[in-house]
Design an enzyme around this catalytic site. Sequence first.
Site, PDB file in Angstrom:
ATOM      1  N   ASP A   3       0.823  -1.217   0.000  1.00 28.59           N
ATOM      2  CA  ASP A   3       0.000   0.000   0.000  1.00 28.59           C
ATOM      3  C   ASP A   3       0.858   1.269   0.000  1.00 28.59           C
ATOM      4  O   ASP A   3       0.339   2.374  -0.061  1.00 28.59           O
ATOM      5  CB  ASP A   3      -1.009   0.010   1.164  1.00 28.59           C
ATOM      6  CG  ASP A   3      -0.356  -0.179   2.518  1.00 28.59           C
ATOM      7  OD1 ASP A   3      -0.982   0.187   3.523  1.00 28.59           O
ATOM      8  OD2 ASP A   3       0.771  -0.707   2.574  1.00 28.59           O
ATOM      9  N   HIS A   8       8.095  -0.921  12.701  1.00 32.08           N
ATOM     10  CA  HIS A   8       7.043  -1.393  11.779  1.00 32.08           C
ATOM     11  C   HIS A   8       7.462  -2.619  10.952  1.00 32.08           C
ATOM     12  O   HIS A   8       6.974  -3.716  11.175  1.00 32.08           O
ATOM     13  CB  HIS A   8       6.586  -0.234  10.900  1.00 32.08           C
ATOM     14  CG  HIS A   8       5.456  -0.554   9.982  1.00 32.08           C
ATOM     15  ND1 HIS A   8       4.258  -1.058  10.434  1.00 32.08           N
ATOM     16  CD2 HIS A   8       5.328  -0.454   8.639  1.00 32.08           C
ATOM     17  CE1 HIS A   8       3.454  -1.261   9.404  1.00 32.08           C
ATOM     18  NE2 HIS A   8       4.079  -0.899   8.299  1.00 32.08           N
ATOM     19  N   ASP A  12       4.218   4.620   8.026  1.00 32.29           N
ATOM     20  CA  ASP A  12       3.749   3.746   9.096  1.00 32.29           C
ATOM     21  C   ASP A  12       4.865   3.563  10.101  1.00 32.29           C
ATOM     22  O   ASP A  12       6.013   3.388   9.724  1.00 32.29           O
ATOM     23  CB  ASP A  12       3.335   2.370   8.541  1.00 32.29           C
ATOM     24  CG  ASP A  12       2.036   2.460   7.759  1.00 32.29           C
ATOM     25  OD1 ASP A  12       1.793   1.558   6.927  1.00 32.29           O
ATOM     26  OD2 ASP A  12       1.279   3.416   7.957  1.00 32.29           O
ATOM     27  N   GLU A  30      -0.541   9.654   9.939  1.00 35.93           N
ATOM     28  CA  GLU A  30      -1.848   9.077   9.714  1.00 35.93           C
ATOM     29  C   GLU A  30      -2.616   9.021  11.015  1.00 35.93           C
ATOM     30  O   GLU A  30      -2.039   8.810  12.072  1.00 35.93           O
ATOM     31  CB  GLU A  30      -1.624   7.668   9.170  1.00 35.93           C
ATOM     32  CG  GLU A  30      -2.776   7.143   8.401  1.00 35.93           C
ATOM     33  CD  GLU A  30      -2.984   5.672   8.684  1.00 35.93           C
ATOM     34  OE1 GLU A  30      -3.859   5.097   8.044  1.00 35.93           O
ATOM     35  OE2 GLU A  30      -2.296   5.123   9.550  1.00 35.93           O
ATOM     36  N   HIS A  83      -6.365  11.178   7.171  1.00 37.53           N
ATOM     37  CA  HIS A  83      -7.327  10.194   7.639  1.00 37.53           C
ATOM     38  C   HIS A  83      -8.060   9.552   6.490  1.00 37.53           C
ATOM     39  O   HIS A  83      -8.366  10.190   5.501  1.00 37.53           O
ATOM     40  CB  HIS A  83      -8.314  10.821   8.622  1.00 37.53           C
ATOM     41  CG  HIS A  83      -9.013  12.021   8.073  1.00 37.53           C
ATOM     42  ND1 HIS A  83     -10.304  11.986   7.640  1.00 37.53           N
ATOM     43  CD2 HIS A  83      -8.592  13.289   7.877  1.00 37.53           C
ATOM     44  CE1 HIS A  83     -10.655  13.181   7.218  1.00 37.53           C
ATOM     45  NE2 HIS A  83      -9.635  13.995   7.351  1.00 37.53           N
TER      46      HIS A  83
END
Lengths: 555, 380
Positions: A30, A115, A136, A161, A369
């Site tokens: 992603d 992560h 992330d 995020e 978001h």
Amino acid sequence: RRFPDFSYITQNGRLTDFLDCVIISHFHLDHCGALPYFSEMVGYDGPIYMTHPTKAICPILLEDYRKITVDKKGETNFFTSQMIKDCMKKVVAVHLHQTVQVDEELEIKAYYAGHVLGAAMFQIKVGCESVVYTGDYNMTPDRHLGAAWLDKCRPDLLITESTYATTIRDSKRCRERDFLKKVHETVERGGKVLIPVFALGRAQELCILLETFWERMNLKAPIYFSTGLTEKANHYYKLFITWTNQKIRKTFVQRNMFEFKHIKAFDRAFADNPGPMVVFATPGMLHAGQSLQIFRKWAGNEKNMVIMPGYCVQGTVGHKILSGQRKLEMEGRQILEVKLQVEPIAHADAKGIMQLIRQAEPRNVLLVHGEAKKMEFLKQKIEQEFHVSCFMPANGETTTILTNPCIPVDISLGLLKRETAIGAAPDAKRPRLMHGTLLMKDNSFRLVSPEQALKELGLAEHQLRFTCRVHIQDPRKEHETVLRVYNHLKGVLKDYSVQHLPDGSITVESILIQATAHSEDQGTKVLLVSWTYQDEELGSYLTSLLKKGLPQSTP
Amino acid sequence: MEAADEWLLQSLRLYRDLHTFELQAPTRLIEWARGNRVCVAGYGQCDGNEILQLIPPPTLLTKETQGLCPERDFKVECGGFSERPVYSLKYVPDTSLLVTSGPPDSSLQVWQVSAEDSDVIKSVSTIATENGTGQSWAKIATISARAPWVLHGSRLDRVQITEVESRKNVYTAAIQASRGSEELGSLAFLDCNLLLLCCATGRLCLADTRQPQSLVEAVPAPSAPCSEHWCMGTRHAAQGSEPSSQPVARLSSRGLLALTDLRKTSEFLALAKARVPSPGSGAEFLCVSWAPALEGYLAVSGFDGTVHVYDTQSWDSSGKEAEPIFVHKGHIFGGAGGSRDPPLVTVHTWHLQKPRTLLSAASDGSLHVWDWVQPCGKCG
């Protein structure tokens, strides 16, 4: 829509001209899945930055992704293997905390994000303004990776995020307990456990966990690790040992990663052995290879279990069984009945947004978001606790952030010494005004004394002198008028140095007063009062004093 | 870490399911709301206490544990900021409001929860009360039978019912002068007319809102007055049965448990003693509650870092020490351990449908959800 709509970046002109660079934070699909499409099909030839492990692993995942989508699902209009290769040629690998100069003005720096192996957060800087993008990240160290870390870089903006920001995570120990319980129960009833994994990351963590558990509980069922995994994993860990956490580094140094007491190399024949066992095999999404082979053998028995530790791409067997499908069509139109238990493991990072903001001290925060639902509570929480502005734009929305760039100015030691010698030292409550000259030269700012500035600039100092004429009614001779003025001033200006010079002029400090006769009127004397602009105050005072006239009584 | 690892291994046998969470700030309340939501709130002395309405993990929402639900986390659905510490919180049924109370006085704060529009719990109004001397925070209970009402008071002589939206006083308990200013431990609506008040001394009082002038003392304190502090737990009656048919449990800071049938108040239904450490840790967080789905089971906490589950069906009135059916020790092994004070369980509550599932919170910010295994005979 399979890939993002890159026309949002610019409608006018080529991406290569518009963008300075592209940054990939880590190898998850992603985050990098559209990269070959972007560079080879939409068209971008500029630099692509990522960490070394990401550069090594991305092409493997992209190729897997391509194979599944094109070969298995029959999609067209997808990137080719050659495109993946061409794309990776544009990649420049970076090290952690290495400042990379993208061009004269733009620099980037990667920070450890936890992560997954190679994941990084990036700081992007132009002059004194900077932005940190987190990608992330994970704030709690797990068994094979450390926790994310940022220094007090004080970026103008932190982009992160928010989707998981308000999640309260179950502890790692309870997640592990849940995993162990599932494995234990299956093995106790004589079943077999299949754990499909990608070569890196979760596999090592789960192995360490099982090894410890088996030792502690004195369990006898065999645990196997497929050799393909071992080789690949060893290879990557050797390359990227600095990216893993302390524990793994220690075990690796002491012994080869996979010399566990209870975990042995797998041979494909073992899958037919009776009795309980646990097997780790690739690939992780059950879309091909050994893990799929084993799955086909074990799927029909409800005593068995498959534990899916990761996300599965659509079209893979892994994805289908996670969606609850119990009948699968295999090659040759064979139908496979899935009777074994399917258990996903929730692997989630502890986001710890508040912690990250506390570490980095950004001036503004921007939350990205995915949900339409507002996150007003989190915004207020951040604003209240850190006194920073928090933005949450929707897709396609432009946000303007005002920054207060700091301009560093060096002050010359001489000037500093001189100013501190003049009066009392300034303190925080009573700042003092100081005078200097600001020189802007060669992208640097310096505060120096005026003399120094003149010298450096090769300019001569100009003196400004004011002269004022004061008319005084006095019929006597000039030298008598001068004497009168002198005595008057001496009497009034007791705190000043008033002198009568031999040449007939009077000085008050550095102000000069001379008397001449008026050209047309003998009874009027003209006093010439002259001063430099530094003595403006005294000069003006003297002038107005003299304009009032001299006292009548002669001294 | 040895002891903690050991306990975790044992937990494989002791619990069907176990979740441990860490809240940013400790809570002393866990309230259930519509849609299986759970509410917690901070009770710190300084500003910035958060009220959080949480969506529990999917494994808690269903009766059976579903295999395909990997999610094990709570999500904050909405939150609010309270200037004062939140000691008590109750949702007002059939409305989107909730009421909180906490020091320094006995006034109440009314909040609005509108989860669909915004995720902020907004402060709406304050229900003021006259503040006499020695007033602490108000205990509260809510009901929406005739209108949304809140029953509140910090002392026996200050008990009143206020209509939440209009803030109008609907009922004030009349009390004999001699009884006066006893501090309240807890209070409850038995139904829309009957109120049950438990004083800190252990005395129970019943009041009927239809007869405003009478306050009946139902049951005297179970033991001679000393420095014990009492609280109570009531159980909701099943649809159709009389509210006073459910036994009332009273718990003291010394560990005494008195069960009373309100229809026969002259004697104890049962009297027992919980095994608690002494000296006691005070009465701040005493909590006793009946299991909604297990007949005769109750849970007790507030003495240390454990929660005890008892089966009261075998109890008599002798007051002897009772053996717990299960003890949850998770909060002791949760933290970093070492020199820090061991945590104190601040509150616990039962899951409304899953029979053996409880939620408990402690002073170190931990929040546990646990589904214990019945130890007698059934387990393999």
